[in-house]
Enzyme design. Sequence first.
Site, PDB file in Angstrom:
ATOM      1  N   SER A 264       0.814  -1.213   0.000  1.00 29.34           N
ATOM      2  CA  SER A 264       0.000   0.000   0.000  1.00 29.34           C
ATOM      3  C   SER A 264       0.846   1.259   0.000  1.00 29.34           C
ATOM      4  O   SER A 264       0.311   2.361  -0.028  1.00 29.34           O
ATOM      5  CB  SER A 264      -0.902   0.007   1.235  1.00 29.34           C
ATOM      6  OG  SER A 264      -0.090   0.109   2.397  1.00 29.34           O
ATOM      7  N   CYS A 265       2.181   1.114   0.074  1.00 31.28           N
ATOM      8  CA  CYS A 265       3.008   2.316   0.245  1.00 31.28           C
ATOM      9  C   CYS A 265       3.893   2.663  -0.949  1.00 31.28           C
ATOM     10  O   CYS A 265       3.766   3.754  -1.502  1.00 31.28           O
ATOM     11  CB  CYS A 265       3.867   2.165   1.482  1.00 31.28           C
ATOM     12  SG  CYS A 265       2.899   2.131   2.987  1.00 31.28           S
ATOM     13  N   PHE A 266       4.798   1.740  -1.339  1.00 32.69           N
ATOM     14  CA  PHE A 266       5.791   2.121  -2.343  1.00 32.69           C
ATOM     15  C   PHE A 266       5.147   2.673  -3.621  1.00 32.69           C
ATOM     16  O   PHE A 266       5.449   3.802  -4.023  1.00 32.69           O
ATOM     17  CB  PHE A 266       6.714   0.950  -2.685  1.00 32.69           C
ATOM     18  CG  PHE A 266       7.764   0.636  -1.644  1.00 32.69           C
ATOM     19  CD1 PHE A 266       7.803   1.315  -0.429  1.00 32.69           C
ATOM     20  CD2 PHE A 266       8.728  -0.319  -1.878  1.00 32.69           C
ATOM     21  CE1 PHE A 266       8.761   1.029   0.523  1.00 32.69           C
ATOM     22  CE2 PHE A 266       9.709  -0.615  -0.931  1.00 32.69           C
ATOM     23  CZ  PHE A 266       9.721   0.055   0.269  1.00 32.69           C
ATOM     24  N   ASP A 269       3.377   6.042  -3.022  1.00 35.07           N
ATOM     25  CA  ASP A 269       4.246   7.146  -2.597  1.00 35.07           C
ATOM     26  C   ASP A 269       5.099   7.653  -3.755  1.00 35.07           C
ATOM     27  O   ASP A 269       5.373   8.852  -3.868  1.00 35.07           O
ATOM     28  CB  ASP A 269       5.112   6.725  -1.398  1.00 35.07           C
ATOM     29  CG  ASP A 269       4.266   6.530  -0.130  1.00 35.07           C
ATOM     30  OD1 ASP A 269       3.077   6.930  -0.145  1.00 35.07           O
ATOM     31  OD2 ASP A 269       4.779   5.985   0.859  1.00 35.07           O
TER      32      ASP A 269
END
Length: 423
Positions: A264-266, A269
């Site tokens: 859910s992040c890399f 972002d």
Amino acid sequence: MRIGIIGAGYVGLVSGAGFAMRNHEVKCADLSREKVESINSKKSPIYEEGLEDALSRLVPSALSATTSVAEAVLESDAVFICVGTPSKKNGAPDLSALKKCAKEIGNALAQKKDYCAVVVKSTVLPNVTEGVVLPILESASAKKAGKDFGLCMNPEFLKEGVALKDFLGPDRIVIGCIDSRTERAMREIYSGFNAPILAMKPCDAEMTKIASNCFLATKISFMNELANLSKKLGVDIEAVAKGMGSDKRIAPYFLKPGPGFGGSCFPKDLRALKSIAKKQGEKMAVISATLEANDSQPMRLVELAASKIDLKNAKVGVLGLAFKPDTDDVRESPAIPVISALLSMAKEVNAFDPKAERNMRRIFPQANYFPSAQEAIRNSDIVLIVTDWPEFSGLDYGSKIVVDARNVFGNAKRPQNYDCLVK
Ligand SMILES: NC(=O)c1ccc[n+]([C@@H]2O[C@H](COP(=O)([O-])OP(=O)(O)OC[C@H]3O[C@@H](n4cnc5c(N)ncnc54)[C@H](O)[C@@H]3O)[C@@H](O)[C@H]2O)c1
């Protein structure tokens, strides 16, 4: 201290449990009644090592949950915003949950007599804490930030799979406070943590988090491209990674090639940084290349499988659905493009994951799911290993074709009919 957590997801619930383990009194608020009921009955709504154990000890004396944001704010000295900040279609972050949450906190602050510090833990782009959250809080509460309430940006660096351990033993704690009173409160909250506290401006803290994720993702894409080339040249990428990682300037982490980064992040972002850079007229060529390399990596696994068997007549096993082992999180997992392609190219898709089946079923109800990896193998002509769950190296693959995206066997004995995407 009394700590409120708004958004009891992967970050919020782990942070809440971690703070409660460090002797704070925690109240988690979440929109989802199901999550709240699960927490209050000591059951973790997500799979994360040690979390359910912690809840069984902490609930209800040190940690409890509610669906009311106001209740969490009114009963706390500091409130952490831990709601999601996913990508919009154009790659810019969707701040709707963050804004709604800030408004609800502001409304509650209007009724609150005591001082309270509001802490943004969600990952946000530079200037969101002071430029978006602060004005919403002030307008909803009719109070002044830095005088009537505190404000801080405190990014979270935990990794899913070892989230509680990371939260309790971080490499560093980054805080970006708007005033010294908030900074004192933050230092008190983290006084039981054995890690350096790096104080900086809120926008510096915001950029530190985004930049760290972008850098790690770039390391992965770099190694994936290098692995693709090395395979063609007969070079052993794992020997190369060991050689590179022994250099202290490089470090051995995030050098393992595979089917691409997910979670859910890399990805979100990187897209977020690109979106803000575009507005500033900056190209961010490295970030664009990192994303481009990552987008094509999962399909290389499907192409390798197609080179081994006529997919349209093949039953294809997919082992591993989570974006990495030790989590049930499938957000942006490389298994998604792999399964999506196979559903249109292959005769059958037979999936298995020790923890993530429930989440993947929501995305692909049309795939077959098996209760064990061994049964998925038995029912397939070819098996693709997508996530490196340790158990996948100890199975009986017989003479089935195995295409491995992660080199899960290392130096151990490989199946007889085996190929690896990255080695
Ligand atoms: N997951 C990670 O590994 C990780 C690591 C570091 C930082 N982050 C960042 O932390 C933030 C949260 O990520 P996550 O993975 O925990 O998300 P998540 O989707 O697991 O959890 C968010 C939770 O917030 C709740 N929520 C949304 N709006 C709400 C509201 N107004 N009031 C109360 N609850 C509300 C949702 O129901 C959900 O349970 C994101 O910005 C993410 O980028 C995530």
